[in-house]
Design an enzyme around this catalytic site. Structure first.
Site, PDB file in Angstrom:
ATOM      1  N   GLY A 109     -16.385 113.742 -52.088  1.00 34.64           N
ATOM      2  CA  GLY A 109     -16.595 113.048 -50.804  1.00 34.64           C
ATOM      3  C   GLY A 109     -15.666 113.382 -49.602  1.00 34.64           C
ATOM      4  O   GLY A 109     -15.106 114.746 -49.627  1.00 34.64           O
TER       5      GLY A 109
ATOM      6  N   LEU B  53     -16.893 114.466 -46.825  1.00 29.46           N
ATOM      7  CA  LEU B  53     -17.465 115.971 -46.348  1.00 29.46           C
ATOM      8  C   LEU B  53     -17.148 116.388 -45.269  1.00 29.46           C
ATOM      9  O   LEU B  53     -16.814 115.496 -44.204  1.00 29.46           O
ATOM     10  CB  LEU B  53     -18.906 115.523 -46.561  1.00 29.46           C
ATOM     11  CG  LEU B  53     -19.290 115.128 -47.998  1.00 29.46           C
ATOM     12  CD1 LEU B  53     -20.923 114.710 -48.230  1.00 29.46           C
ATOM     13  CD2 LEU B  53     -18.898 115.919 -49.153  1.00 29.46           C
ATOM     14  N   HIS B  54     -17.162 117.659 -44.986  1.00 31.69           N
ATOM     15  CA  HIS B  54     -16.906 118.394 -43.859  1.00 31.69           C
ATOM     16  C   HIS B  54     -17.987 119.674 -43.844  1.00 31.69           C
ATOM     17  O   HIS B  54     -18.687 119.800 -44.940  1.00 31.69           O
ATOM     18  CB  HIS B  54     -15.672 118.743 -43.663  1.00 31.69           C
ATOM     19  CG  HIS B  54     -14.945 119.378 -44.932  1.00 31.69           C
ATOM     20  ND1 HIS B  54     -15.325 120.703 -45.338  1.00 31.69           N
ATOM     21  CD2 HIS B  54     -13.934 119.098 -45.864  1.00 31.69           C
ATOM     22  CE1 HIS B  54     -14.593 121.049 -46.752  1.00 31.69           C
ATOM     23  NE2 HIS B  54     -13.799 120.087 -46.684  1.00 31.69           N
TER      24      HIS B  54
ATOM     25  N   GLY C 116     -17.309 122.530 -44.634  1.00 42.21           N
ATOM     26  CA  GLY C 116     -17.315 123.451 -46.000  1.00 42.21           C
ATOM     27  C   GLY C 116     -18.445 122.981 -46.974  1.00 42.21           C
ATOM     28  O   GLY C 116     -19.058 123.676 -47.598  1.00 42.21           O
ATOM     29  N   HIS C 117     -18.257 121.369 -46.970  1.00 44.45           N
ATOM     30  CA  HIS C 117     -19.243 120.973 -48.088  1.00 44.45           C
ATOM     31  C   HIS C 117     -20.549 121.103 -47.899  1.00 44.45           C
ATOM     32  O   HIS C 117     -21.604 121.622 -48.505  1.00 44.45           O
ATOM     33  CB  HIS C 117     -19.033 119.628 -48.442  1.00 44.45           C
ATOM     34  CG  HIS C 117     -17.847 119.189 -48.904  1.00 44.45           C
ATOM     35  ND1 HIS C 117     -16.838 118.449 -48.198  1.00 44.45           N
ATOM     36  CD2 HIS C 117     -17.203 119.265 -50.122  1.00 44.45           C
ATOM     37  CE1 HIS C 117     -15.617 118.204 -48.884  1.00 44.45           C
ATOM     38  NE2 HIS C 117     -15.941 118.685 -50.096  1.00 44.45           N
TER      39      HIS C 117
ATOM     40  N   GLN D 103      -8.506 114.155 -62.647  1.00 46.82           N
ATOM     41  CA  GLN D 103      -7.730 115.350 -62.074  1.00 46.82           C
ATOM     42  C   GLN D 103      -6.505 115.088 -61.424  1.00 46.82           C
ATOM     43  O   GLN D 103      -5.975 115.953 -60.867  1.00 46.82           O
ATOM     44  CB  GLN D 103      -8.685 116.263 -61.641  1.00 46.82           C
ATOM     45  CG  GLN D 103      -9.443 115.859 -60.142  1.00 46.82           C
ATOM     46  CD  GLN D 103     -10.683 116.437 -59.506  1.00 46.82           C
ATOM     47  OE1 GLN D 103     -11.659 116.338 -60.081  1.00 46.82           O
ATOM     48  NE2 GLN D 103     -10.292 117.513 -58.888  1.00 46.82           N
TER      49      GLN D 103
ATOM     50  N   GLY E 232     -16.530 125.964 -53.787  1.00 40.36           N
ATOM     51  CA  GLY E 232     -16.117 126.631 -52.649  1.00 40.36           C
ATOM     52  C   GLY E 232     -15.084 127.513 -53.281  1.00 40.36           C
ATOM     53  O   GLY E 232     -14.323 127.399 -54.192  1.00 40.36           O
TER      54      GLY E 232
ATOM     55  N   ASP F 240     -10.830 126.628 -53.474  1.00 44.17           N
ATOM     56  CA  ASP F 240     -10.180 126.403 -54.766  1.00 44.17           C
ATOM     57  C   ASP F 240     -10.639 127.547 -55.851  1.00 44.17           C
ATOM     58  O   ASP F 240     -11.252 127.426 -56.527  1.00 44.17           O
ATOM     59  CB  ASP F 240     -11.087 124.884 -55.286  1.00 44.17           C
ATOM     60  CG  ASP F 240     -10.700 123.727 -54.491  1.00 44.17           C
ATOM     61  OD1 ASP F 240      -9.287 123.443 -54.431  1.00 44.17           O
ATOM     62  OD2 ASP F 240     -11.362 123.361 -53.662  1.00 44.17           O
TER      63      ASP F 240
END
Ligand code: PAF
Length: 283
Positions: A31, A33-34, A36-37, A61, A147, A150
């Site tokens: 979530g 979100l920007h 990129g997402h 994580q 993406g 990462d």
């Protein structure tokens, strides 16, 4: 757009699509979100019949409870963005739904998970693999989108899919950057205006490093980047590694690999930011 909050409901919603052999694209996110997402979502909707996006801040994580607590959560705004992006299903489950009992599975992919984030955040990739494998089993997608920011996560997920094995195509998508170069990240929301300006030196340094590849030895370029960040106000270097992009292992010479990536992690105040840049690619 259906918003689904339980695994059972998700299975039911997807059943007719398996029967009609539809291609399902999955975009796992936490979530906040920007753009990129949204670039992952756009690719998923263009390549599949049905797009599922998951929004779940995965506790397993996070090795730092404070980081988990402060991770931005903006579900209403996320849903508004996804409405406009032609998403079919948003899966936003609760922690109890995803982990009705403690997940004791161990995922280990040496040497990929022994360096960089694996070293700095013990257990992080185990948690990532726990949630991603659950999402894969639940949705059984044709393709899943991640993406390249990462970089290590993407390599480990590819390895998990290869060895598990899942019949899923993993699609890596390029880093999206703000106009001034800062890599887009949900964590950027936590930066103050001053920190936002200071953080710019991360991408600026990586871009300059790329220009120096032909004139610097690999170790001297590594030191140059480290010194640039260490002398940047407001930035605290966690690590900068120059790695073989396939094995993720640090290398010493430009001749040691055909695909070479510089991976950096920097604290800007309390906010931990990561970025990377391809320094050589003769793949
Ligand atoms: O990259 C992320 O946002 C997360 O690590 C992921 C893949 C959604 C798993 O929680």
């Amino acid at each position: 757009m259906k918003v689904i909050t339980s695994s059972e409901e998700l299975k039911k919603a997807l059943l007719p699509h398996y029967d009609s052999k539809k291609f399902i694209g999955l975009v796992p996110t936490m979530g906040a979100l920007h753009q990129g997402h949204l670039s992952l979502v756009e690719k998923a909707t263009s390549e599949n019949d049905i797009t599922v996006i998951s929004i779940f801040v995965n506790p397993t994580q996070f090795n730092d409870p404070e980081d988990l607590k402060k991770y931005p959560r903006t579900l209403e705004a996320d849903l508004a963005l996804l409405e406009k992006a032609n998403v079919d299903i948003v899966f936003a489950p609760t922690v109890e739904d995803v982990y009705p009992t403690k997940d004791t599975r161990i995922f280990s992919y040496p040497p990929l998970d022994e360096v960089m984030e694996g070293k700095a955040r013990p257990g992080h990739f185990n948690g990532v693999c726990q949630i991603v494998s659950k999402l894969f089993t639940l949705t059984n997608p044709t393709r899943a989108y991640f993406g390249e920011k990462d970089f290590q996560q993407l390599a480990i997920i590819r390895e998990m899919v290869r060895t598990y094995p899942f019949q899923i195509e993993i699609v890596g998508c390029p880093i999206m950057r703000e106009k001034d170069g800062l890599a887009m990240s949900s964590r950027n929301m936590r930066l103050t205006p001053i920190q936002r300006t200071q953080a710019l030196n991360i991408s600026k340094t990586l871009f300059s490093a790329k220009e120096k590849v032909d004139t610097y030895t690999l170790p001297s370029l590594k030191v140059w980047v480290e010194n640039e960040i260490k002398s940047s106000e407001g930035l605290d270097l966690d690590y900068f590694e120059i790695i073989d992009g396939n094995t993720l292992q640090p290398i010493e010479n430009w001749q040691d690999a055909s695909y070479i990536v510089g991976c950096i992690t920097v604290f800007c105040g309390e906010v931990r930011l990561i970025d990377n840049i391809t320094l050589k690619n003769n793949k």
